[in-house]
Design an enzyme around this catalytic site. Sequence first.
Site, PDB file in Angstrom:
ATOM      1  N   LYS A  75       0.840  -1.196   0.000  1.00  0.00           N
ATOM      2  CA  LYS A  75       0.000   0.000   0.000  1.00  0.00           C
ATOM      3  C   LYS A  75       0.875   1.247   0.000  1.00  0.00           C
ATOM      4  CE  LYS A  75      -2.859  -2.704   3.013  1.00  0.00           C
ATOM      5  NZ  LYS A  75      -1.753  -3.618   3.285  1.00  0.00           N
ATOM      6  N   HIS A 108      -3.482   3.554   0.630  1.00  0.00           N
ATOM      7  CA  HIS A 108      -3.770   3.097   1.989  1.00  0.00           C
ATOM      8  C   HIS A 108      -4.915   3.859   2.662  1.00  0.00           C
ATOM      9  CE1 HIS A 108      -1.548   0.882   5.453  1.00  0.00           C
ATOM     10  NE2 HIS A 108      -2.841   0.791   5.596  1.00  0.00           N
TER      11      HIS A 108
END
Length: 185
Positions: A75, A108
Amino acid sequence: MKKELSLNNGTKIPMIGFGTWRLEEGEQAYNAVKYALEVGYRHIDTAQGYQNESSVGQAILDSGIDRQQLYVTTKVVNTVRGYDNTMRSIDESLEKLKMDYLDLVLIHWPNPQSVRDKGENAWKEANAETWRALEDLVEAGKIRSIGISNFLEHHIEELLKTARIKPVLNQIKIAPGCYPELSVK
């Protein structure tokens, strides 16, 4: 029980993955990932923000398992947004993980720390530029699938206004007492 899910781009993701959140870089992350692979996990989920990609990558390499048999997710960290920063961060992740490509890369969080002081709606442009970089990395063959994490419906709607590639998933935390209402249209 199905062992894989089909994503909207035709790729498949293992239904169960091994998460590396809170595993410290070094021996702890290395040993945990190596053991997870030994007992049969084939999806490893890490993130730039976990700061353990080097240990995760070394454990994967040392496992001796053919890279084609594994599914690796990372991420983009909250402090990285924008086209150039995202491109650099993915190259760094690939280097740390010792890989030529990633199976899945997620943004993220939708409202990154890096743009909070730039205005109430700065996250919209920041996410759009980050997404554009991820799309270009898909086209370059460095990433197979791209998605989002922790996005709410209004974040998704905003991203879809400029996206050429639709997110394959929205990874969210679901636990007792934690069940956000999220959707991808």
